[in-house]
Design a protein around this motif. Structure first.
Motif, PDB file in Angstrom:
ATOM      1  N   GLY A 262       7.251  15.221 -54.188  1.00 66.14           N
ATOM      2  CA  GLY A 262       6.002  14.154 -54.028  1.00 66.14           C
ATOM      3  C   GLY A 262       4.798  14.824 -54.609  1.00 66.14           C
TER       4      GLY A 262
ATOM      5  N   LEU B 124       2.819  13.179 -57.887  1.00 66.76           N
ATOM      6  CA  LEU B 124       1.079  13.183 -57.537  1.00 66.76           C
ATOM      7  C   LEU B 124       0.475  13.596 -58.547  1.00 66.76           C
ATOM      8  CD1 LEU B 124      -0.525  11.708 -55.521  1.00 66.76           C
ATOM      9  CD2 LEU B 124      -0.914  14.262 -54.660  1.00 66.76           C
TER      10      LEU B 124
ATOM     11  N   SER C 111       3.894   8.388 -54.948  1.00 71.64           N
ATOM     12  CA  SER C 111       2.929   9.337 -55.162  1.00 71.64           C
ATOM     13  C   SER C 111       2.369   9.322 -56.453  1.00 71.64           C
ATOM     14  CB  SER C 111       3.611  10.644 -54.660  1.00 71.64           C
ATOM     15  OG  SER C 111       4.637  10.903 -55.241  1.00 71.64           O
TER      16      SER C 111
END
Length: 126
Positions: free
Chosen positions: A54, A58, A113
């Motif tokens: 994640g 991101l 994300s």
């Protein structure tokens, strides 16, 4: 040596994938160090690896959205999807891992994300 050439990848997707791979490598290294020298156990590794994926998506989505300058959710989401597919492809080729609920969870986390990172990234562009 006053002039050092600077390498800049012009494609938002390619630069985001490179940054996501760097963050994935740093996360995998820190997880392996925690597993070896910390008090983390192997049964906790699945949750922490999802967190690392994640964070990597991101950061890659952030870079992708920042480089594109528009439609950050689109570029970030596309990066998250491409990142998830690459991770699944490497997992399939390396260990013959198939589609399971945890891989679909990883794909969802990477997609979400990455899109969130793209939204943040496009809002920080010039």
């Amino acid at each position: 040596m006053k002039h050092v050439a600077k390498v800049r990848i012009p494609s938002p997707m390619l630069s985001g994938i490179v940054y996501a791979a760097v963050w994935l490598a740093l996360g995998a290294l820190s997880l392996s160090l925690l597993l070896r020298f910390g008090n983390m156990e192997e049964n906790q590794l699945g949750l922490y690896s999802l967190i690392v994926h994640g964070i990597a998506a991101l950061c890659g989505g952030f870079v992708s959205g920042r480089r594109s300058g528009k439609r950050g959710w689109y570029y970030g989401g596309a990066l998250g999807f491409a990142y998830g597919v690459l991770v699944l492809l490497v997992g399939f080729l390396a260990t013959n891992a198939g589609l399971t609920p945890s891989t679909l969870t990883m794909m969802g986390i990477a997609l979400g994300s990455g899109a969130l990172g793209g939204i943040f990234g496009v809002n920080t562009s010039k």
